[in-house]
Design a protein around this motif. Structure first.
Motif, short mmCIF file in Angstrom:
data_model
loop_
_atom_site.label_atom_id
_atom_site.label_comp_id
_atom_site.label_asym_id
_atom_site.label_seq_id
_atom_site.Cartn_x
_atom_site.Cartn_y
_atom_site.Cartn_z
N TYR A 264 0.82 -1.20 0.00
CA TYR A 264 0.00 0.00 0.00
C TYR A 264 0.86 1.25 0.00
O TYR A 264 2.04 1.22 0.34
CB TYR A 264 -1.01 0.02 1.16
CG TYR A 264 -0.42 -0.08 2.54
CD1 TYR A 264 -0.05 -1.31 3.07
CD2 TYR A 264 -0.24 1.05 3.34
CE1 TYR A 264 0.48 -1.42 4.35
CE2 TYR A 264 0.28 0.96 4.62
CZ TYR A 264 0.65 -0.28 5.12
OH TYR A 264 1.19 -0.38 6.37
N ILE A 265 0.23 2.34 -0.44
CA ILE A 265 0.87 3.65 -0.45
C ILE A 265 0.14 4.51 0.56
O ILE A 265 -1.09 4.43 0.66
CB ILE A 265 0.73 4.32 -1.84
CG1 ILE A 265 1.05 3.34 -2.97
CG2 ILE A 265 1.58 5.58 -1.93
CD1 ILE A 265 0.72 3.88 -4.37
N THR A 266 0.88 5.34 1.31
CA THR A 266 0.22 6.36 2.13
C THR A 266 0.78 7.72 1.74
O THR A 266 1.93 7.83 1.28
CB THR A 266 0.43 6.12 3.64
OG1 THR A 266 1.82 5.90 3.92
CG2 THR A 266 -0.35 4.90 4.11
N GLY A 267 -0.05 8.76 1.91
CA GLY A 267 0.39 10.09 1.55
C GLY A 267 -0.77 11.08 1.60
O GLY A 267 -1.90 10.70 1.95
N ALA A 268 -0.47 12.31 1.25
CA ALA A 268 -1.49 13.37 1.27
C ALA A 268 -2.64 13.00 0.33
O ALA A 268 -2.42 12.44 -0.75
CB ALA A 268 -0.86 14.68 0.84
N ALA A 269 -3.87 13.36 0.74
CA ALA A 269 -5.05 12.96 -0.03
C ALA A 269 -5.00 13.49 -1.46
O ALA A 269 -5.32 12.77 -2.41
CB ALA A 269 -6.31 13.43 0.68
N SER A 270 -4.58 14.75 -1.64
CA SER A 270 -4.63 15.32 -2.98
C SER A 270 -3.69 14.58 -3.92
O SER A 270 -4.01 14.30 -5.07
CB SER A 270 -4.27 16.81 -2.94
OG SER A 270 -2.99 16.95 -2.35
N LEU A 271 -2.51 14.22 -3.41
CA LEU A 271 -1.54 13.49 -4.22
C LEU A 271 -2.02 12.07 -4.50
O LEU A 271 -1.95 11.57 -5.63
CB LEU A 271 -0.20 13.47 -3.46
CG LEU A 271 1.06 13.01 -4.17
CD1 LEU A 271 1.30 13.79 -5.44
CD2 LEU A 271 2.27 13.15 -3.23
N LEU A 272 -2.56 11.43 -3.47
CA LEU A 272 -2.97 10.03 -3.61
C LEU A 272 -4.24 9.90 -4.46
O LEU A 272 -4.40 8.92 -5.19
CB LEU A 272 -3.16 9.42 -2.22
CG LEU A 272 -2.73 7.97 -2.04
CD1 LEU A 272 -1.41 7.66 -2.70
CD2 LEU A 272 -2.69 7.60 -0.57
N ASP A 273 -5.14 10.90 -4.37
CA ASP A 273 -6.32 10.88 -5.25
C ASP A 273 -5.89 10.79 -6.71
O ASP A 273 -6.47 10.06 -7.50
CB ASP A 273 -7.15 12.17 -5.07
CG ASP A 273 -7.98 12.16 -3.80
OD1 ASP A 273 -8.09 11.10 -3.15
OD2 ASP A 273 -8.52 13.23 -3.45
N HIS A 274 -4.84 11.55 -7.03
CA HIS A 274 -4.32 11.56 -8.40
C HIS A 274 -3.78 10.18 -8.78
O HIS A 274 -4.07 9.66 -9.86
CB HIS A 274 -3.24 12.64 -8.50
CG HIS A 274 -2.65 12.80 -9.86
ND1 HIS A 274 -3.41 12.86 -11.00
CD2 HIS A 274 -1.35 12.90 -10.27
CE1 HIS A 274 -2.62 12.99 -12.05
NE2 HIS A 274 -1.36 13.01 -11.64
N VAL A 275 -3.03 9.58 -7.87
CA VAL A 275 -2.48 8.24 -8.13
C VAL A 275 -3.62 7.23 -8.33
O VAL A 275 -3.59 6.40 -9.24
CB VAL A 275 -1.56 7.78 -6.97
CG1 VAL A 275 -1.16 6.32 -7.12
CG2 VAL A 275 -0.32 8.67 -6.90
#
Lengths: 346, 346
Positions: free
Chosen positions: B214-225
């Motif tokens: 899994y990946i974790t990170g800021a919502a805006s960045l992860l939404d894009h991914v």
């Protein structure tokens, strides 16, 4: 497309007792596979070691069964993964998609920056054979989802031969559910260097929970596609499932009977005022309601009857009046017919 | 890279009795998970229905455990799939990769048409903090594979803060195998909008046969991914495995003891003339032979001793003299030490 596919049972609190929403047939049992996997899980290393970097053993077994070379087979983690893999391989190309059809071709192509054109078949063979200048990939689902229509094999052969610079991606996920003539993998390998055939083990063996599909085609074309796979792309339990399913006698499954039952369902639905039922060459079918909309119908059937259908309004070229159902075993089909009659009459 | 990774047991006829070649620790048992999956397989629909279109339930469970929102978690079919997904999301970017490291960053970036630069850390902090103009992504493996080195957390914080327009992909697949300070998911979500952390469930629970990361990170960045994921990207048995592993008490696993054993192995290998052993912050280590080559050594150990090591000559920046071993339980480590002594003395 993430939401809006069938088999979305998880959205409903009421248990679904009859599921017409995906094109998986409930007359096929996956019991022997489940027993095999249970036995495998007694061995520590069945999940304690990495899978093969690529699923070589399964590709070899499939090649043997299909009478082609192992270079002509590319196993993927589901037929949908094959669609995305091909789109990535031809990043930035121009794709023509024969519509209305499964949404993933357009989504995968769009995600890989293809220019995406829609092509509607008109039945005028000469016009339909003409592929627009600049198109590099043509995506065809055959039998088509959601209509169930199989294109005449001679037409398909001609369109592939007359456009040798175009790659035809022909998705035969439902190949085991029709009696119409389709391409075999061997034919494509021998005669159609510009065709990639997609296959689903999900549909064939009714195990959509295990993601397993494969592509067959000319070695030179498939070598190129394979360079875009990552390592360990198929997990151990999935590849072991594939090997088991190929080694076993197929589950008893009477296609002629399923298609007869499908015709029965079509005939009964046609008797309901307000429903138009498309002719289909397979076990699922597209239905149009003259009044009311598919979304409301779907909610009603799920909440009141525990029946799940596929709202087909999100297929390109279709509107809110369309839904799709896949024939199931007779008693479930009767439930559907009765429930639809109640809704349309009220 | 398809061939050339560790855990390639399938290449040898002789059974491998001690496997140092992947970084999976054999002191963790996957028995409870196997028993759970066996029980699940008694239910028809565990594989007879589609998985969730995306693994929402597992993402929700992980978010709860990590004290972040579900938008901050993206589950993938293995950490390697996360690497390819991120590379695809930033198609055509410029990537800098801190070398020598896991080959998949460069392969995934190359496959998605990135311009790929290598960056070697020199220990000169001011020089190392400087990211070349035009670089959009920096890939760092921490603890690093194959060296086992963990970068100082303060250095990592500074480099991320001083380059806010660069996305840092920090692969923490081995996070459970070090006592050095690492980023937590919550820290990254709260303070580092330009960082994506990669995590592996394979390593943590010693189940590489099941592909789960899994990946974790800021919502805006992860939404894009997440817009680049296909539907049904994680199979039912994989997502059910993840849910089970999160719900259970972790298997007893004494990290301090594993790291002590790792230091013992390092000390013993250093006593063997001709071997240079790198310092490591985790349980695996890089070794250089002053004479002979790793490929021949690997064949010898597999054929003569049933021992598998990782030939590390194919890591960028390393040559034919390098191999990598991951500490296992004491009796196996003794076998390795003895076998290496025999080879180096002959």
């Amino acid at each position: 497309m993430i939401e809006g596919h069938g088999d979305d049972l998880y959205r409903y609190e009421r248990p679904i007792i009859a599921n017409f929403s995906s094109n998986v047939y409930d007359g096929i049992s996956n019991k022997r596979l489940r027993r095999h996997l249970s036995r495998l899980l007694q061995q520590e290393d069945c999940i304690g070691s990495y899978p093969e970097p690529q699923p070589y053993s399964l590709e070899k077994a499939l090649a043997g069964k299909l009478h082609v070379d192992v270079r002509n087979v590319c196993v993927t983690s589901g037929a949908t993964a094959a669609i995305y893999l091909i789109a990535q391989t031809f990043h930035g190309s121009t794709s023509a998609i024969v519509q209305p059809t499964f949404a993933e071709y357009a989504d995968a192509a769009g995600m890989s920056a293809h220019r995406v054109l829609s092509k509607y078949l008109t039945g005028n063979e000469e016009a339909d054979l003409c592929i627009e200048e600049g198109v590099h990939l043509v995506w065809i689902c055959n039998p088509n989802n959601p209509t169930g229509v199989v294109l005449p094999k001679d037409f398909l052969k001609r369109i592939c031969q007359e456009n040798p610079d175009v790659v035809f991606v022909i998705d035969q996920s439902y190949e085991d559910f029709t009696q119409k003539a389709l391409f075999t993998s061997k034919e494509v390998v021998d005669n159609h260097p510009n065709v990639l055939l997609l296959h689903s083990m999900t549909k064939h063996f009714a195990v959509p929970g295990i993601r397993l599909g494969y592509i067959t085609g000319a070695a030179s074309l498939l070598d190129h596609v394979k360079t875009h796979r990552m390592p360990w792309s198929v997990g151990r339990l999935a590849s072991e499932s594939g090997l088991f399913l190929l080694s076993e006698e197929p589950e008893p499954f009477d296609l002629a009977e399923l298609l007869r039952e499908s015709q029965f369902l079509r005939d009964e639905l046609r008797k309901i005022a307000g429903l138009e039922v498309w002719q289909s060459d397979t076990h699922f079918m597209l239905v149009r309601m003259r009044y009311g909309n598919a979304k409301a119908l779907k909610e009603y059937l799920a909440e009141e009857h525990g029946i799940l259908i596929r709202d087909a309004s999100n297929f390109e070229g279709l509107d809110e009046h369309f839904f799709r159902v896949a024939t199931q075993q007779h008693p479930h089909n009767i439930l559907l017919i009765e429930a639809l009659r109640q809704w349309m009459e009220s």
